[in-house]
Structure formats: structure tokens, C-alpha cells
Design a protein around this motif. Structure first.
Motif, PDB file in Angstrom:
ATOM      1  N   PHE A   1       0.815  -1.197   0.000  1.00  0.00           N
ATOM      2  CA  PHE A   1       0.000   0.000   0.000  1.00  0.00           C
ATOM      3  C   PHE A   1       0.857   1.258   0.000  1.00  0.00           C
ATOM      4  O   PHE A   1       1.999   1.247   0.453  1.00  0.00           O
ATOM      5  N   ALA A   2       0.255   2.354  -0.485  1.00  0.00           N
ATOM      6  CA  ALA A   2       0.844   3.690  -0.391  1.00  0.00           C
ATOM      7  C   ALA A   2      -0.286   4.658  -0.078  1.00  0.00           C
ATOM      8  O   ALA A   2      -1.442   4.433  -0.456  1.00  0.00           O
ATOM      9  N   PHE A   3       0.053   5.738   0.616  1.00  0.00           N
ATOM     10  CA  PHE A   3      -0.938   6.721   1.030  1.00  0.00           C
ATOM     11  C   PHE A   3      -0.458   8.092   0.562  1.00  0.00           C
ATOM     12  O   PHE A   3       0.654   8.515   0.890  1.00  0.00           O
ATOM     13  N   VAL A   4      -1.318   8.795  -0.195  1.00  0.00           N
ATOM     14  CA  VAL A   4      -0.918  10.046  -0.827  1.00  0.00           C
ATOM     15  C   VAL A   4      -1.938  11.132  -0.514  1.00  0.00           C
ATOM     16  O   VAL A   4      -3.143  10.894  -0.594  1.00  0.00           O
ATOM     17  N   ALA A   5      -1.429  12.316  -0.182  1.00  0.00           N
ATOM     18  CA  ALA A   5      -2.266  13.508  -0.018  1.00  0.00           C
ATOM     19  C   ALA A   5      -1.572  14.636  -0.770  1.00  0.00           C
ATOM     20  O   ALA A   5      -0.468  15.042  -0.409  1.00  0.00           O
ATOM     21  N   ALA A   6      -2.200  15.123  -1.820  1.00  0.00           N
ATOM     22  CA  ALA A   6      -1.604  16.159  -2.667  1.00  0.00           C
ATOM     23  C   ALA A   6      -1.498  17.489  -1.933  1.00  0.00           C
ATOM     24  O   ALA A   6      -2.295  17.782  -1.032  1.00  0.00           O
ATOM     25  N   LYS A   7      -0.533  18.296  -2.336  1.00  0.00           N
ATOM     26  CA  LYS A   7      -0.336  19.593  -1.702  1.00  0.00           C
ATOM     27  C   LYS A   7      -1.531  20.515  -1.849  1.00  0.00           C
ATOM     28  O   LYS A   7      -1.771  21.381  -1.022  1.00  0.00           O
TER      29      LYS A   7
END
Length: 106
Positions: free
Chosen positions: A39-45
Motif C-alpha cells: 500500500f501507499a498513502f498520498v495527499a496532494a499539496k
């Protein structure tokens, strides 16, 4: 829980996978031949400052941590949306399970 870290792994998910959009989370999924699931967890700027983005990623991690995945292994990238911060981890967990069930990953 194993994490996706390398650019090559991310590119594989984007190239070969499917994207599932839900209210609180967007998921990119790709099959993975070798267990376990990663898994990977991403939150854009564009979502906000670092505190806001980290809170969103913590909510996503918590939801995934309490989800049991059965069936084939897969790689998944979880993207926070502008509505993620409003949700309880249980709501996000239900959305994740429903999305995986719709795509026959669970």
C-alpha cells in the motif's frame, strides 16, 4: 503492512491498474503476483498544509490497518480527497471494502 516506496512500483500501479473514486478516497489498484499486498498513502499539496495532509494520511492508514484483505494480493495507492478529513476511519474503511468488492479484489 508493506508499503510501496519506489517510483517503479508506483508507475506499475498507474500503468496496469484501475482507478476507483469514492467520496472520501480514490484508490489505484493493480494485481500483485507475490504476496503480501502493498500500500501507499498520498495527499496532494493542493489539499492544504502539511498538518492537514498528514492527518488525511493517518486516517487512510488507520482505515486500512483495520481492514482484513482476503483473496489475491494487490498493490494499492490510496489518495486523500478534500472530503477525507471529514470522515471517520470506519466510513473510509467501508468505502475501501465496497470498492474492492466491486472490483473483485476482496
Amino acid at each position: 503492512m508493506q508499503l510501496l516506496k519506489r517510483r517503479k512500483e508506483f508507475n506499475k500501479v498507474f500503468k496496469e491498474g484501475v482507478r476507483l473514486k469514492r467520496r472520501h478516497v480514490t484508490i489505484s489498484l493493480s494485481t500483485n503476483l507475490a504476496p503480501p499486498s502493498r500500500f501507499a498513502f498520498v495527499a496532494a499539496k493542493r489539499l492544504g498544509n502539511a498538518v492537514y495532509r498528514n492527518r488525511c494520511k493517518r486516517l487512510l492508514r488507520e482505515a486500512v490497518r483495520h481492514t482484513s484483505f482476503s483473496g489475491e494480493s494487490f498493490d494499492a495507492i490510496f489518495f486523500a480527497t478534500s472530503k477525507t478529513i471529514e470522515a471517520h476511519p470506519e466510513e473510509i474503511r467501508e468505502e475501501i471494502l465496497q470498492a474492492l468488492h466491486d472490483e473483485k479484489y476482496c
